[in-house]
Design a protein around this motif. Structure first.
Motif, PDB file in Angstrom:
ATOM      1  N   VAL A 278      17.526   0.058  39.740  1.00  0.00           N
ATOM      2  CA  VAL A 278      18.127  -0.999  38.927  1.00  0.00           C
ATOM      3  C   VAL A 278      18.917  -1.940  39.831  1.00  0.00           C
ATOM      4  O   VAL A 278      19.648  -1.496  40.722  1.00  0.00           O
ATOM      5  CB  VAL A 278      19.067  -0.417  37.846  1.00  0.00           C
ATOM      6  CG1 VAL A 278      19.817  -1.537  37.120  1.00  0.00           C
ATOM      7  CG2 VAL A 278      18.278   0.422  36.841  1.00  0.00           C
ATOM      8  N   VAL A 279      18.756  -3.250  39.581  1.00  0.00           N
ATOM      9  CA  VAL A 279      19.587  -4.269  40.212  1.00  0.00           C
ATOM     10  C   VAL A 279      20.488  -4.844  39.132  1.00  0.00           C
ATOM     11  O   VAL A 279      19.993  -5.367  38.130  1.00  0.00           O
ATOM     12  CB  VAL A 279      18.745  -5.397  40.839  1.00  0.00           C
ATOM     13  CG1 VAL A 279      19.656  -6.388  41.552  1.00  0.00           C
ATOM     14  CG2 VAL A 279      17.708  -4.834  41.811  1.00  0.00           C
ATOM     15  N   ILE A 299      22.357   7.673  34.331  1.00  0.00           N
ATOM     16  CA  ILE A 299      20.999   7.676  33.771  1.00  0.00           C
ATOM     17  C   ILE A 299      19.963   7.871  34.879  1.00  0.00           C
ATOM     18  O   ILE A 299      19.048   8.692  34.770  1.00  0.00           O
ATOM     19  CB  ILE A 299      20.740   6.364  33.010  1.00  0.00           C
ATOM     20  CG1 ILE A 299      21.608   6.294  31.758  1.00  0.00           C
ATOM     21  CG2 ILE A 299      19.259   6.235  32.645  1.00  0.00           C
ATOM     22  CD1 ILE A 299      21.574   4.952  31.059  1.00  0.00           C
ATOM     23  N   LEU A 300      20.096   7.114  35.951  1.00  0.00           N
ATOM     24  CA  LEU A 300      19.147   7.217  37.060  1.00  0.00           C
ATOM     25  C   LEU A 300      19.226   8.576  37.736  1.00  0.00           C
ATOM     26  O   LEU A 300      18.206   9.150  38.124  1.00  0.00           O
ATOM     27  CB  LEU A 300      19.403   6.109  38.088  1.00  0.00           C
ATOM     28  CG  LEU A 300      19.094   4.679  37.647  1.00  0.00           C
ATOM     29  CD1 LEU A 300      19.455   3.695  38.755  1.00  0.00           C
ATOM     30  CD2 LEU A 300      17.619   4.520  37.275  1.00  0.00           C
ATOM     31  N   GLN A 301      20.421   9.099  37.877  1.00  0.00           N
ATOM     32  CA  GLN A 301      20.596  10.389  38.524  1.00  0.00           C
ATOM     33  C   GLN A 301      19.880  11.495  37.754  1.00  0.00           C
ATOM     34  O   GLN A 301      19.262  12.384  38.341  1.00  0.00           O
ATOM     35  CB  GLN A 301      22.092  10.714  38.626  1.00  0.00           C
ATOM     36  CG  GLN A 301      22.403  11.945  39.462  1.00  0.00           C
ATOM     37  CD  GLN A 301      23.897  12.181  39.566  1.00  0.00           C
ATOM     38  OE1 GLN A 301      24.690  11.584  38.842  1.00  0.00           O
ATOM     39  NE2 GLN A 301      24.295  13.053  40.481  1.00  0.00           N
ATOM     40  N   ALA A 302      19.938  11.436  36.441  1.00  0.00           N
ATOM     41  CA  ALA A 302      19.269  12.446  35.620  1.00  0.00           C
ATOM     42  C   ALA A 302      17.764  12.257  35.591  1.00  0.00           C
ATOM     43  O   ALA A 302      17.005  13.206  35.421  1.00  0.00           O
ATOM     44  CB  ALA A 302      19.828  12.385  34.200  1.00  0.00           C
ATOM     45  N   TYR A 306      12.938  12.038  42.344  1.00  0.00           N
ATOM     46  CA  TYR A 306      12.428  11.679  43.660  1.00  0.00           C
ATOM     47  C   TYR A 306      13.204  10.519  44.274  1.00  0.00           C
ATOM     48  O   TYR A 306      12.701   9.813  45.133  1.00  0.00           O
ATOM     49  CB  TYR A 306      10.940  11.329  43.550  1.00  0.00           C
ATOM     50  CG  TYR A 306      10.137  12.429  42.923  1.00  0.00           C
ATOM     51  CD1 TYR A 306       9.819  13.571  43.642  1.00  0.00           C
ATOM     52  CD2 TYR A 306       9.717  12.344  41.600  1.00  0.00           C
ATOM     53  CE1 TYR A 306       9.101  14.597  43.068  1.00  0.00           C
ATOM     54  CE2 TYR A 306       8.995  13.365  41.017  1.00  0.00           C
ATOM     55  CZ  TYR A 306       8.687  14.493  41.762  1.00  0.00           C
ATOM     56  OH  TYR A 306       7.981  15.500  41.190  1.00  0.00           O
ATOM     57  N   GLY A 307      14.458  10.327  43.834  1.00  0.00           N
ATOM     58  CA  GLY A 307      15.275   9.278  44.412  1.00  0.00           C
ATOM     59  C   GLY A 307      15.111   7.951  43.692  1.00  0.00           C
ATOM     60  O   GLY A 307      14.253   7.769  42.835  1.00  0.00           O
ATOM     61  N   GLY A 308      15.950   7.012  44.057  1.00  0.00           N
ATOM     62  CA  GLY A 308      15.911   5.688  43.462  1.00  0.00           C
ATOM     63  C   GLY A 308      17.026   4.850  44.054  1.00  0.00           C
ATOM     64  O   GLY A 308      17.712   5.268  44.988  1.00  0.00           O
TER      65      GLY A 308
END
Length: 390
Positions: A278-279, A299-302, A306-308
């Motif tokens: 996300v930006v 949200i992204l962590q859950a 495979y990373g982000g």
């Protein structure tokens, strides 16, 4: 699919041609072992009932950890044998008697980007014809040398093709072929389509596929795999807390890099489940913005096994506010980065000071930096704040 399908992945090889101490299937590509890409694909396909994965004895414990870490639910782990055919034979014998499939997919773990489309094609054809293999045109002419190293003759390239995996077979075809195979076949052979033809008379249907079924063989292939993994698996949502002139430049840069922009939104609930990066674009570093960033990070962590990436772009109107924003954002960025580090999520802030800057040039520079941060997802840079113009 109206028939039952299993997948077999022989991954007990040592990867001698790679020239590395670590077998290629365990080399890191875009932050995770190469073997996990194909496991992820197979495990996520509903019509594949189970996966038998064969690895060498010294890698059994490591693969058990990988299976647990990424929560693969269909993988059955077995110890590989001394040759490819013996390993495949052992995999087939390991399928539970209560779960015997109609069709078995055979695939190389180091062909990480085969997709559901080609897997479906070979499975359907195998169910109909008994066996099927993916092929691609030869890219080089094949020649036959003499024993003393001189040219003997050349093959007509258009008459031949390269055999690849995935391949698929009726289970009865494979078990019959292996029951009749000689010790020479089992110790030195590599082509399962040939065994099926030789011992069961099954002429495999050949399907030409232009997809990414190439094999990671040499060290240079790892770099190509890393770049392709980023293109295939990175999906970006652009989140704006206010109207921003940078969005268009950012979308263009991301798309030019081969990354997918899956949404442009202004509500957290509108960020698609498919997004793993996300930006967030904002004109102010307020408590409300900080809260939103932390919410998105959670949200992204859950979601991102495979990373982000989460990149916050803060646009300042003048340089007098730059120092305060820089200090606040640096402290926040480093703190958040530490909290999410275990998930592989990279956190960055880009501060764009518009005063005394060419607007078009600044937008392009910011978009280029954000795109590079998302594309590379380098943990070394996580927690850092970047300022433009520098």
């Amino acid at each position: 699919m109206d028939f039952k399908t299993y997948a077999v992945l022989p991954a007990a090889g040592t990867g001698e041609r790679m020239g590395l101490q670590t077998p290629k299937q365990y080399c890191m590509v875009h932050g995770r072992p190469l073997i996990t890409y194909m496991l992820r694909t197979l495990d996520s396909i509903e019509w594949i009932s189970g996966i038998v994965l064969a690895v060498s004895r010294d890698r059994l414990a490591f693969m058990k950890e990988i299976i647990d870490k990424y929560q693969y639910t269909k993988v059955q782990l077995v110890e590989g044998a001394a040759s490819r055919h013996r390993t495949i034979k052992k995999c087939l014998e390991s399928i539970p008697a209560t779960a015997l499939p109609d069709v078995v997919i055979l695939h190389d773990a180091v062909r990480p980007f085969a997709n559901e489309n080609v897997l479906s094609k070979v499975s359907q054809a195998a169910y109909e014809h008994g066996a099927c293999g993916a092929i691609q045109p030869l890219v080089s002419t094949v020649i036959s040398p003499t024993q003393d190293g001189f040219l003997s003759h050349c093959l007509v390239r258009s008459n031949y093709t390269a055999s690849h995996t995935p391949q698929a077979f009726r289970l009865t075809v494979m078990t019959t072929a292996y029951s009749k195979a000689t010790e020479q076949d089992l110790d030195h052979g590599t082509e399962c389509l040939e065994l099926a033809l030789k011992y069961t008379g099954t002429r495999a249907k050949l399907i030409q596929d232009d997809g990414d079924i190439w094999k990671v063989t040499y060290k240079r292939d790892l770099y190509a795999a890393d770049g392709l993994a980023k293109e295939i698996h990175t999906r970006v949502a652009i989140f704006q807390t206010n109207s921003s002139d940078i969005n268009q430049a950012l979308e263009e840069k991301l798309c030019k890099k081969g990354l997918q922009v899956v949404a442009v939104c202004s509500k957290v609930c509108d960020i698609p489940e498919s997004a793993n990066s996300v930006v967030l674009c904002t004109n102010a570093f307020t408590e409300e913005v900080v809260s939103t960033v932390e919410n998105i990070a959670s949200i992204l962590q859950a979601r991102c096994q495979y990373g982000g990436s989460l990149v916050m772009v803060v646009s300042n109107g003048n340089s007098s506010a730059e120092r305060e924003v820089s200090e606040k954002s640096r402290e926040f960025c480093q703190s958040l980065s530490q909290r999410v580090r275990s998930s592989g999520l990279c956190i960055n802030v880009v501060i764009a000071t518009e005063e005394n800057s060419n607007p078009d040039s600044l937008r392009n520079d910011v978009a280029a930096m954000v795109t590079d941060l998302i594309f590379n997802q380098n943990a070394i840079f996580s927690g850092q704040v970047f300022q433009l113009p520098s």
